[in-house]
Scaffold this active site. Structure first.
Site, PDB file in Angstrom:
ATOM      1  N   GLU A 342       0.808  -1.226   0.000  1.00  0.00           N
ATOM      2  CA  GLU A 342       0.000   0.000   0.000  1.00  0.00           C
ATOM      3  C   GLU A 342       0.839   1.273   0.000  1.00  0.00           C
ATOM      4  O   GLU A 342       0.664   2.145  -0.861  1.00  0.00           O
ATOM      5  CB  GLU A 342      -0.917   0.000   1.226  1.00  0.00           C
ATOM      6  CG  GLU A 342      -1.780   1.257   1.329  1.00  0.00           C
ATOM      7  CD  GLU A 342      -2.462   1.373   2.678  1.00  0.00           C
ATOM      8  OE1 GLU A 342      -3.486   2.063   2.751  1.00  0.00           O
ATOM      9  OE2 GLU A 342      -1.947   0.795   3.655  1.00  0.00           O
ATOM     10  N   ALA A 389       6.499  -7.569 -13.108  1.00  0.00           N
ATOM     11  CA  ALA A 389       7.647  -7.452 -12.208  1.00  0.00           C
ATOM     12  C   ALA A 389       7.302  -7.833 -10.780  1.00  0.00           C
ATOM     13  O   ALA A 389       8.160  -7.777  -9.899  1.00  0.00           O
ATOM     14  CB  ALA A 389       8.189  -6.016 -12.242  1.00  0.00           C
ATOM     15  N   SER A 432      12.580 -11.969 -14.649  1.00  0.00           N
ATOM     16  CA  SER A 432      13.075 -13.128 -13.913  1.00  0.00           C
ATOM     17  C   SER A 432      14.428 -12.789 -13.277  1.00  0.00           C
ATOM     18  O   SER A 432      14.796 -11.618 -13.170  1.00  0.00           O
ATOM     19  CB  SER A 432      13.177 -14.342 -14.837  1.00  0.00           C
ATOM     20  OG  SER A 432      13.441 -15.516 -14.086  1.00  0.00           O
ATOM     21  N   LYS A 435      18.961 -16.248 -10.376  1.00  0.00           N
ATOM     22  CA  LYS A 435      18.810 -17.306  -9.377  1.00  0.00           C
ATOM     23  C   LYS A 435      17.933 -18.450  -9.882  1.00  0.00           C
ATOM     24  O   LYS A 435      17.853 -19.506  -9.244  1.00  0.00           O
ATOM     25  CB  LYS A 435      18.244 -16.724  -8.077  1.00  0.00           C
ATOM     26  CG  LYS A 435      19.221 -15.786  -7.368  1.00  0.00           C
ATOM     27  CD  LYS A 435      18.620 -15.181  -6.120  1.00  0.00           C
ATOM     28  CE  LYS A 435      19.644 -14.318  -5.387  1.00  0.00           C
ATOM     29  NZ  LYS A 435      20.136 -13.199  -6.202  1.00  0.00           N
ATOM     30  N   GLY A 477      21.018  -0.869  -5.604  1.00  0.00           N
ATOM     31  CA  GLY A 477      20.084   0.056  -4.978  1.00  0.00           C
ATOM     32  C   GLY A 477      18.670  -0.451  -4.867  1.00  0.00           C
ATOM     33  O   GLY A 477      17.793   0.268  -4.381  1.00  0.00           O
ATOM     34  N   THR A 499      28.375 -13.046   4.191  1.00  0.00           N
ATOM     35  CA  THR A 499      28.096 -14.451   4.484  1.00  0.00           C
ATOM     36  C   THR A 499      29.300 -15.362   4.254  1.00  0.00           C
ATOM     37  O   THR A 499      29.495 -16.331   4.969  1.00  0.00           O
ATOM     38  CB  THR A 499      26.905 -14.947   3.636  1.00  0.00           C
ATOM     39  OG1 THR A 499      27.207 -14.731   2.250  1.00  0.00           O
ATOM     40  CG2 THR A 499      25.635 -14.198   4.007  1.00  0.00           C
TER      41      THR A 499
END
Length: 646
Positions: A342, A389, A432, A435, A477, A499
């Site tokens: 929203e 998207a 897409s 990944k 970004g 990581t």
């Protein structure tokens, strides 16, 4: 802010130290008064010289001081006519000098005419030896007024330079081109910029004994052979548009090794327009990762959107909102922006209605997994193009909630694609991710399933819609991406968390990603998966270290770097193509078509129905198992679902 307001603020605000360079300009009445004094002095100086030349035989003004008053009045008249007092002296130009000359010459000429006319009528002289007097007067008055302006200009420049050298960052300007010199001059002339230009930097060796704007020219070797303290420098200002990515990386690496801050200059016009809002900024990591953007075929893309009705799902997200902005430039008849978030949807609505007040927009708050909410939109608006998207994309969250990814990424895509085909939408462009290639997590596998569905739908007998897929890597970004996350950690004093020490990723900018989407929507014939040549992958630890250095800090000293271990579903290296995928070139060298394995429509549709039912039952293991059946190359990594691979 006026001078009086600024002075009052300095006096009553507690800071009673007011530098001379704070005075923006001399009041006009002071300039006019000084010029009148110079005129008066020039008159008496000319009289003195004439009397000495004639041995005082006759007074220069037989009628006394009447002529002195008349010359002063005429001079003031021409000063007002040519506004010689109106300019800011320290910004004087050749035009100001020319106006000064016109005023002085006009005064001299009018006095000569009056003197000669009086002699013809009365037979008496108003000025003895009038020609020598007028020549001396004209020269003296012009030179005095000119020297005043030159002195004030140089005085302000000197004071400003002293102040800058003590209170402002000492910087070099990279390059000795006309653009570099113009930028340096703009910085020097702008007192609001907190920078003091101490010289120029170049790779050339034939300029080390020359100077520009009175500043020395440094060679690359001088920077390499000396420390920051030896050079007495704080940083370097560069013009980004003048350098290739390779050149910029070379120079920035050198500057960071010397602990020099790196600043990027805006366009010269922007710097001059923002006199009170300095626009020179520190170089950001995005500037180093950015490449030459794709040049889309604007005319072809414009014709694809002009006067058309466009649907953009996920239109409040990072990619979707940029697609909205770019599509709006092509004057479509209507843009329908759909999202389930929203507040972001409200924000993009406010932005678009302000930026494009003449365009028609419809902002729809809806969930694409709810077919009954989506179908009326297709019936009502008869879309020409759909940009899809909308997706759940955060790997760790999706790994914990796989059923949600199924409902949005698979069921939502199926709803939109099926409705697009049924309502004969001309083109359906799906966003897409890399990944989806040999996925190691639920998010990537769900997007690969969505790819398989739209490719299969393309080949059904009664379909006329062109289904097109675009696949790219991490977007600089975007919401939740690594760079904004690192920036926050650096601003908070660290540590920066990574990581794994060897993890790498591909990067592109948001506008670049959206250019690819628009280009693919134009060039696609239906059923293709477009992939982008993203260059070389970036090692995340190198990215973090550079970001810390660009912030003026030292990695591992000022800001710690901590390794936290791979997150569920995360892999070290991303790929844009699967091992068994061939590629086909397009007319754009940076865009390829991936020929991935496909699946028949009945097969993928059955799988999708089955996995959606499992998702509605919140059966996590069953959901992931069906995903692995649909996408055999899906091997879980660092995840509870690894047991399913055994």
């Amino acid at each position: 802010m006026s001078i009086n307001r600024k002075f009052n603020k300095r006096i009553y605000g507690g800071d009673n130290l007011m530098g001379l360079s704070d005075l923006r300009y001399l009041p006009r009445w002071i300039i006019l008064s000084i010029d009148i004094l110079f005129i008066t002095f020039s008159i008496y100086f000319s009289c003195y010289l004439i009397e000495k030349l004639s041995y005082g035989s006759n007074p220069v003004f037989p009628h006394g001081n009447m002529m002195v008053v008349m010359i002063i009045v005429i001079s003031v008249m021409f000063m007002f006519l040519f506004r010689t007092y109106a300019g800011i002296i320290r910004h004087s130009t050749f035009i100001d000098l020319f106006k000064l000359f016109l005023a002085t010459f006009s005064t001299t000429a009018l006095v000569a005419v009056i003197s000669f006319s009086y002699y013809l009528v009365k037979g008496e002289r108003l000025i003895y030896m009038s020609v020598p007097f007028l020549v001396i007067f004209c020269t003296a008055s012009f030179m005095l007024m000119f020297l005043l302006r030159l002195f004030v200009k140089e005085f302000f420049h000197f004071i400003r330079q002293i102040r800058r050298s003590t209170l402002r960052k000492r910087i070099l300007v990279l390059g000795i081109t006309e653009q570099s010199v113009a930028m340096a001059r703009a910085v020097i002339d702008n007192p609001n910029l907190p920078y003091h230009v101490v010289g120029f930097l170049t790779q050339r060796h034939d300029s080390n004994r020359a100077s520009l704007l009175g500043k020395p020219i440094y060679t690359k070797e001088k920077i390499e052979q000396n420390s920051k303290q030896d050079l007495i420098l704080d940083g370097v200002l560069l013009l980004q548009e003048l350098m290739s990515k390779e050149e910029m990386n070379y120079w920035v690496t050198l500057f960071l090794e010397k602990d020099l801050q790196v600043f990027k200059a805006p366009s010269l016009q922007k710097l001059k327009e923002n006199d009170y809002e300095p626009t020179i900024k520190k170089l950001q990591i995005e500037d180093l990762l950015n490449r030459k953007p794709i040049k889309i075929e604007n005319e072809e893309v414009r014709m694809r959107h002009f006067g058309k009705t466009i649907l953009i799902t996920g239109g409040a997200g990072s990619i979707g909102s940029e697609i909205v902005r770019q599509v709006a430039l092509f004057n479509p008849e209507l843009i329908v922006v759909l999202d389930q978030a929203e507040t972001p949807l409200y924000e993009i609505e406010m932005e678009m209605r302000k930026t494009f007040p003449m365009l028609s927009f419809k902002f729809v708050l809806a969930d694409i997994s709810n077919r009954h909410r989506i179908e009326p939109l297709f019936r009502k608006y008869q879309f020409s193009m759909v940009y899809h998207a909308a997706a759940y994309k955060h790997v760790p969250l999706i790994e914990e909630n796989p059923h949600e990814a199924i409902l949005v990424n698979i069921l939502g895509t199926k709803n939109l694609a099926t409705l697009a085909s049924r309502h004969k939408v001309n083109r359906f462009v799906m966003v897409s991710t890399d990944k989806a290639v040999k996925p190691t997590n639920v998010m990537g596998a769900s997007k690969r399933t969505a790819e398989l569905f739209v490719q299969a739908l393309q080949k059904t007998g009664n379909n006329s819609t062109k289904f097109i897929t675009t696949r790219f890597g991490n977007v600089l970004g975007s919401n939740g991406s690594v760079i904004p996350h690192f920036k926050k950690q650096i601003e908070n004093g660290g540590p920066v968390t990574i990581t794994h020490a060897d993890i790498t990723r591909y990067f592109m900018t948001i506008p670049e990603a959206c250019d690819l989407v628009l280009q693919a929507g134009t060039m696609g014939k239906g059923g293709e998966i477009f992939v982008f040549d993203m260059g070389k992958p970036v090692k995340i630890v190198d990215l973090a270290e550079r970001m810390i250095k660009l912030s003026g800090l030292e990695p591992h000293v000022d800001i710690k770097i901590i390794y936290t271990g791979l997150r569920p579903g995360e892999k070290l290296y991303e790929e844009l193509l699967s091992d068994d995928a061939a590629t086909m070139p397009t007319h754009h060298e940076k865009i390829l078509i991936s020929k991935d394995p496909t699946m028949g429509y009945q097969n993928i549709d059955s799988h999708c129905n089955k996995i959606v039912k499992a998702a509605l039952r919140r059966e996590k293991m069953e959901v992931v198992q069906i995903l692995k059946d649909i996408v055999p190359e899906f091997k879980s990594n660092n995840s509870v679902y690894e047991v399913l691979d055994k």
